[in-house]
Design a protein around this motif. Structure first.
Motif, PDB file in Angstrom:
ATOM      1  N   ARG A  97       0.791  -1.233   0.000  1.00 58.34           N
ATOM      2  CA  ARG A  97       0.000   0.000   0.000  1.00 58.34           C
ATOM      3  C   ARG A  97       0.828   1.290   0.000  1.00 58.34           C
ATOM      4  N   THR A 100       1.674   1.881  -3.657  1.00 65.17           N
ATOM      5  CA  THR A 100       0.532   2.163  -4.543  1.00 65.17           C
ATOM      6  C   THR A 100      -0.119   3.501  -4.183  1.00 65.17           C
ATOM      7  N   GLU A 101      -0.145   3.853  -2.906  1.00 62.37           N
ATOM      8  CA  GLU A 101      -0.686   5.165  -2.522  1.00 62.37           C
ATOM      9  C   GLU A 101       0.201   6.288  -3.058  1.00 62.37           C
ATOM     10  N   ALA A 113       6.484   3.858 -11.684  1.00 67.57           N
ATOM     11  CA  ALA A 113       6.330   2.398 -11.645  1.00 67.57           C
ATOM     12  C   ALA A 113       7.037   1.749 -12.833  1.00 67.57           C
ATOM     13  N   CYS A 173       2.331  -3.076 -10.854  1.00 71.31           N
ATOM     14  CA  CYS A 173       2.196  -1.621 -10.722  1.00 71.31           C
ATOM     15  C   CYS A 173       2.573  -0.925 -12.031  1.00 71.31           C
ATOM     16  N   ARG A 176      -0.303  -1.373 -14.414  1.00 72.45           N
ATOM     17  CA  ARG A 176      -1.411  -0.507 -14.005  1.00 72.45           C
ATOM     18  C   ARG A 176      -1.136   0.947 -14.440  1.00 72.45           C
ATOM     19  N   GLU A 177       0.083   1.419 -14.204  1.00 72.27           N
ATOM     20  CA  GLU A 177       0.453   2.774 -14.588  1.00 72.27           C
ATOM     21  C   GLU A 177       0.364   2.965 -16.101  1.00 72.27           C
ATOM     22  N   TRP A 191      -6.235   2.310  -8.080  1.00 74.18           N
ATOM     23  CA  TRP A 191      -5.035   1.872  -7.358  1.00 74.18           C
ATOM     24  C   TRP A 191      -5.426   1.088  -6.107  1.00 74.18           C
ATOM     25  N   THR A 194      -6.172  -2.386  -7.213  1.00 74.36           N
ATOM     26  CA  THR A 194      -4.890  -3.016  -7.540  1.00 74.36           C
ATOM     27  C   THR A 194      -4.180  -3.467  -6.269  1.00 74.36           C
ATOM     28  N   THR A 195      -4.226  -2.625  -5.245  1.00 77.14           N
ATOM     29  CA  THR A 195      -3.622  -2.974  -3.958  1.00 77.14           C
ATOM     30  C   THR A 195      -4.263  -4.228  -3.386  1.00 77.14           C
TER      31      THR A 195
END
Length: 214
Positions: A97, A100-101, A113, A173, A176-177, A191, A194-195
């Motif tokens: 987290r 990702t945060e 990422a 990550c 995702r980015e 996000w 995703t986490t």
């Protein structure tokens, strides 16, 4: 009031860091020269990277450190909140987290990422970046809490799963980015989701049975 030489130098450093992060994320470290970074950052001096950072390796490390303070602060705060927790998911969240945060806080587009995915597979940089990104005190504390709650594993299995988990987080990550940047992410994907997916996967990875080895 005119800027001081120190202020101009700080602005130039920051501009080089942001530019290099994007170029390395898009093209890889080997494909981008220090001269190209300087030119893309609008520097008339083609040796600006060398002047401010010395070498490409030190530039890469500076990019990592530019982001690591935020991630460390978030993880330290999380560790204080979950101290002594018997829930394995809490400790896995501490591994995922904070990163990702931080990535979510960068907005769209972001490049970090994908930058990390590039440099952690670079033969000459991967070990230096691993030490900068994955061996901090807060990361060690999160692992210590995690290992108290999982079955005892042979050392080679533990190391192997640690590597698997790190690659899973880094590359998911990055994907995702990239999807956010390209506008191909599913409508309700965040996000946060995703986490949750990464934490689910890591819990399963660490609790999976070990096949007997000869």
């Amino acid at each position: 009031m005119s800027q001081s030489k120190s202020d101009r130098g700080s602005e130039t450093r920051e501009l080089i860091l942001v530019t290099a992060e994007r170029l390395f994320a898009e093209h890889g470290v080997e494909a981008v020269s220090n001269r190209q970074v300087s030119e893309a950052a609008g520097q008339s001096n083609n040796f600006a990277v060398g002047y401010h950072f010395g070498s490409k390796e030190e530039l890469v490390v500076a990019i990592v450190r530019r982001h690591s303070e935020s991630v460390e602060r978030r993880r330290t705060e999380m560790l204080a909140e979950i101290a002594g927790s018997p829930d394995l998911r809490d400790w896995m969240s501490c591994l995922v987290r904070p990163a990702t945060e931080h990535l979510a806080s960068l907005g769209i587009p972001s490049w970090y990422a994908r930058f990390i995915a590039q440099v952690t597979t670079h033969p000459a940089l991967r070990e230096r970046v691993r030490k900068e990104s994955f061996t901090s005190r807060s990361m060690q504390q999160a692992h210590e809490g995690m290992f108290r709650l999982i079955p005892r594993l042979p050392e080679d299995v533990r190391q192997e799963r640690n590597d698997m988990g790190r690659m899973l987080v880094v590359h998911m990550c990055a994907e995702r980015e990239r999807a956010l940047h390209e506008g191909t992410a599913p409508p309700h994907s965040t996000w946060e989701s995703t986490t949750d997916s990464l934490v689910d996967a890591l819990v399963g990875l660490w609790l999976a049975p070990v096949t007997a080895r000869r």
